[in-house]
Design an enzyme around this catalytic site. Structure first.
Site, PDB file in Angstrom:
ATOM      1  N   ASP A 140       0.704  -1.393  -0.037  1.00  0.00           N
ATOM      2  CA  ASP A 140      -0.099   0.095   0.034  1.00  0.00           C
ATOM      3  C   ASP A 140       0.863   1.260  -0.051  1.00  0.00           C
ATOM      4  O   ASP A 140       1.840   1.453  -0.844  1.00  0.00           O
ATOM      5  CB  ASP A 140      -1.039  -0.124   1.224  1.00  0.00           C
ATOM      6  N   ASP A 266      -8.558  -7.313  -5.220  1.00  0.00           N
ATOM      7  CA  ASP A 266      -8.263  -6.118  -4.299  1.00  0.00           C
ATOM      8  C   ASP A 266      -9.234  -4.957  -4.607  1.00  0.00           C
ATOM      9  O   ASP A 266      -9.562  -4.656  -5.966  1.00  0.00           O
ATOM     10  CB  ASP A 266      -6.936  -5.687  -4.762  1.00  0.00           C
ATOM     11  N   HIS A 294      -7.067  -7.035  -0.658  1.00  0.00           N
ATOM     12  CA  HIS A 294      -5.782  -6.185  -0.480  1.00  0.00           C
ATOM     13  C   HIS A 294      -4.890  -6.547   0.718  1.00  0.00           C
ATOM     14  O   HIS A 294      -3.748  -5.964   0.793  1.00  0.00           O
ATOM     15  CB  HIS A 294      -6.385  -4.719  -0.116  1.00  0.00           C
TER      16      HIS A 294
END
Length: 319
Positions: A140, A266, A294
């Protein structure tokens, strides 16, 4: 002879001193000496019962021992206070005082060193601790973090792995990247909660996520127990780092091998956005995690582990 301060407690000249002299409390002067814990190491076979014996010779030996230990403990405690007050305190790892029992070269205990470290010694910087090259992995927003490290310390990094992460181009911020898909991601817009630490009339300072929507946004394939743990650990994301634009060069950032792991289920960073970053800033190789949300470390931990090991075994680029 080695005298341990660990088990000593006494009151002397209006001060109560315990253990290593770290506690100082004012009292009226008293002559009181007490011992706790193990028997004296000077008399290994002695016991608490033997100390209370009424034998004159034993009592005399006890008094001599007590007086000696008390003198050494007082000296150590006063020395400790002196260094503490003068800001020159420097403690070794040992919790005991070492006194030579015979003339000759001084012997050091295993926990001693030839020179005690001082609090004024220069601090070792993180990059100085790395002897061999490392593999960095970012998830991320962590993609921007490892990109920054690659630019600063390319010679210390052999590979960089982006796991559903922000893989930015030079001059781009993480916010720029996420704004590309924000308009088309209704779930992300609904889950976002902007925080205003400087007041509602100022720009937002952080972003949080609605906990009722997090499961569908981030953990749509993850086990319930992992989701529960994640919800407890999650914190707001400060916006300042997210808005910072990175300056990345081909000579430094570009010299490190990059790999990207795509998370195919995701909802936070859709596959379309991941593919867009890969196309604009191509890595050396792309891996696909089927059925991963995710958080692949929750939803597909074994598959993620297998890919990470595979990347680690790829020969490093010779520079």
């Amino acid at each position: 002879m080695r005298i341990s301060r660990k088990n000593i407690k006494f009151r002397y000249q209006g001060f109560k001193i315990d253990a290593m002299g770290n506690s100082w409390v004012c009292f009226a002067p008293k002559e009181e000496v007490g011992f706790t814990g193990e028997p004296s190491k000077r008399f290994p076979n002695s016991s608490r019962k033997a100390r209370t014996s009424s034998s004159p010779s034993k009592n005399k030996g006890k008094l001599d021992e007590d007086a000696f230990i008390q003198q050494q403990a007082i000296a150590a405690a006063l020395l400790f206070r002196h260094h503490q007050q003068n800001g020159s305190l420097s403690l070794s790892r040992s919790t005991s005082l070492v006194f030579p029992s015979s003339p000759g070269p001084k012997k050091l205990s295993k926990s001693s060193s030839s020179r005690q470290r001082s609090r004024f010694d220069s601090l070792i910087q993180p990059h100085q601790l790395v002897i061999d090259k490392v593999i960095l992995a970012g998830h991320d927003f962590g993609g921007a973090c490892i990109s920054y490290a690659m630019e600063l310390f390319p010679s210390k990094i052999s590979k960089a792995i982006f796991i559903a992460a922000a893989m930015l181009s030079s001059g781009q911020s993480t916010l720029d990247m996420f704004s590309q898909q924000a308009a088309s991601n209704d779930l992300m817009r609904q889950a976002q909660i902007f925080l205003y630490a400087n007041g509602k009339d100022q720009a937002p300072t952080a972003i949080d996520l609605d906990k009722t929507l997090v499961k569908d946004l981030l953990f749509n394939q993850s086990p319930a127990k992992d989701i529960t743990l994640a919800l407890v650990s999650m914190r707001p994301i400060p916006l300042a780092p997210v808005m910072e634009k990175l300056s990345l060069s081909d000579e430094d950032y570009g010299s490190v091998q990059r790999f990207y792991i795509v998370t195919q289920e995701d909802c936070a960073i859709p596959v379309s956005l991941q593919e867009s970053m890969i196309e604009i800033n191509p890595p050396e190789q792309v891996f696909w995690l089927k059925g991963s949300d995710h958080a692949p470390f929750f939803s597909r931990p074994q598959s993620l582990h297998k890919v990470l090991v595979e990347i680690a075994q790829i020969p490093s680029k010779q520079v």
